[in-house]
Design an enzyme around this catalytic site. Sequence first.
Site, PDB file in Angstrom:
ATOM      1  N   ASP A   9      19.883 -22.032  -2.164  1.00 31.96           N
ATOM      2  CA  ASP A   9      19.918 -20.971  -1.152  1.00 31.96           C
ATOM      3  C   ASP A   9      21.204 -20.120  -1.127  1.00 31.96           C
ATOM      4  OD1 ASP A   9      17.562 -22.272  -0.573  1.00 31.96           O
ATOM      5  OD2 ASP A   9      18.001 -22.678   1.529  1.00 31.96           O
ATOM      6  N   ASP A  47      15.307 -19.589   0.205  1.00 32.75           N
ATOM      7  CA  ASP A  47      14.694 -19.653   1.526  1.00 32.75           C
ATOM      8  C   ASP A  47      13.888 -18.353   1.689  1.00 32.75           C
ATOM      9  OD1 ASP A  47      14.727 -21.516   3.724  1.00 32.75           O
ATOM     10  OD2 ASP A  47      15.938 -20.120   4.897  1.00 32.75           O
ATOM     11  N   HIS A  49      11.162 -16.783   4.195  1.00 34.07           N
ATOM     12  CA  HIS A  49      10.336 -16.849   5.405  1.00 34.07           C
ATOM     13  C   HIS A  49       9.554 -15.564   5.650  1.00 34.07           C
ATOM     14  CE1 HIS A  49      12.453 -20.480   6.414  1.00 34.07           C
ATOM     15  NE2 HIS A  49      13.603 -19.883   6.663  1.00 34.07           N
ATOM     16  N   HIS A  53       8.642 -16.051  11.569  1.00 39.13           N
ATOM     17  CA  HIS A  53       8.547 -17.472  11.208  1.00 39.13           C
ATOM     18  C   HIS A  53       8.850 -18.375  12.410  1.00 39.13           C
ATOM     19  CE1 HIS A  53       9.770 -21.252   9.026  1.00 39.13           C
ATOM     20  NE2 HIS A  53       8.646 -20.934   8.397  1.00 39.13           N
ATOM     21  N   HIS A  82      16.264 -14.878   9.567  1.00 40.94           N
ATOM     22  CA  HIS A  82      17.023 -14.878   8.306  1.00 40.94           C
ATOM     23  C   HIS A  82      16.076 -15.014   7.127  1.00 40.94           C
ATOM     24  CE1 HIS A  82      16.307 -19.128   9.087  1.00 40.94           C
ATOM     25  NE2 HIS A  82      16.402 -19.310   7.785  1.00 40.94           N
ATOM     26  N   LYS A 106      10.730 -21.501  -0.674  1.00 39.12           N
ATOM     27  CA  LYS A 106      10.340 -22.495   0.340  1.00 39.12           C
ATOM     28  C   LYS A 106      10.454 -21.884   1.719  1.00 39.12           C
ATOM     29  CE  LYS A 106      15.040 -24.215   0.468  1.00 39.12           C
ATOM     30  NZ  LYS A 106      15.360 -23.800   1.830  1.00 39.12           N
ATOM     31  N   CYS A 151      20.082 -27.441   3.995  1.00 32.89           N
ATOM     32  CA  CYS A 151      19.213 -27.423   2.817  1.00 32.89           C
ATOM     33  C   CYS A 151      19.745 -28.261   1.665  1.00 32.89           C
ATOM     34  CB  CYS A 151      18.906 -25.981   2.415  1.00 32.89           C
ATOM     35  SG  CYS A 151      17.845 -25.203   3.666  1.00 32.89           S
TER      36      CYS A 151
HETATM   37  C1  VGL Z   1      19.107 -23.192   5.843  1.00 32.26           C
HETATM   38  C2  VGL Z   1      18.939 -23.135   8.109  1.00 32.26           C
HETATM   39  C3  VGL Z   1      17.765 -22.433   8.027  1.00 32.26           C
HETATM   40  C4  VGL Z   1      19.905 -23.618   4.636  1.00 32.26           C
HETATM   41  C5  VGL Z   1      17.929 -22.498   5.734  1.00 32.26           C
HETATM   42  O1  VGL Z   1      19.749 -23.031   3.550  1.00 32.26           O
HETATM   43  O2  VGL Z   1      20.693 -24.585   4.781  1.00 32.26           O
HETATM   44  N1  VGL Z   1      19.602 -23.520   7.020  1.00 32.26           N
HETATM   45  N2  VGL Z   1      17.259 -22.115   6.832  1.00 32.26           N
HETATM   46 ZN    ZN Z   2      15.547 -20.852   6.715  1.00 37.07          ZN
END
Ligand code: VGL
Ligand code: ZN
Length: 198
Positions: A9, A47, A49, A53, A82, A106, A151
């Site tokens: 990510d 990530d 979404h 979401h 985000h 994901k 993550c």
């Molecule tokens: C993440 C919060 C929400 C991450 C992703 O990549 O750690 N944290 N979505």
């Molecule tokens: Zn996320």
Amino acid sequence: MSHALIVVDVQNDFCPGGALAVPGGDEVVAPINAMMDRFDAVILTQDWHPAGHSSFASSHPGKAPFETTEMPYGTQVLWPDHCVQGTEGASFHNDLRTDGDLIIRKGFRPGIDSYSGFFENDQSTPTGLEGYLRSRGITSLTLAGLATDFCVAFTALDAARLGFGVTVDLAACRAIDLNGSQQAALKKMASEGVNLQS
Ligand code: VGL
Ligand code: ZN
């Protein structure tokens, strides 16, 4: 025995100026770029979404970012909007090398979040990453990226549970650190057999 790097990510929204900026998030880019050539395979997670979401506080009237809610699969932290599919925030950091072998997206199911690159937050819906790694004969993994305590940690814990050898390169990770989540994640990873490298 093959060894893969999983880059977690490293997206604009998790870097300074982004919607869910991780302190020092952009500092992982240079070390990750420099590591890539040492591995048999490089996989990036993203990530990804849909707008609206269920992990977004804005989808829950009366809730603010960083509060929690109960989902059918357990307690879920609510985040600022985000990494919305197709936006600049969801794109990889501009300086990140993206010449890896696979990009795994994901968190695209509207009703369920996915911190881990292996399973969504119900801990049972697979992303397909395990099958990809196994069919390529990959047995050990090094993880780097964002965020250490969400993550990266969830991916590392799933990988260890699946029987992969797992190392987290902490110099190439940065944490959100929500209510002590960084220390808790490091402790949990260490106790589950994840090798923490700094
Ligand atoms: C993440 C919060 C929400 C991450 C992703 O990549 O750690 N944290 N979505
Ligand atoms: Zn996320």
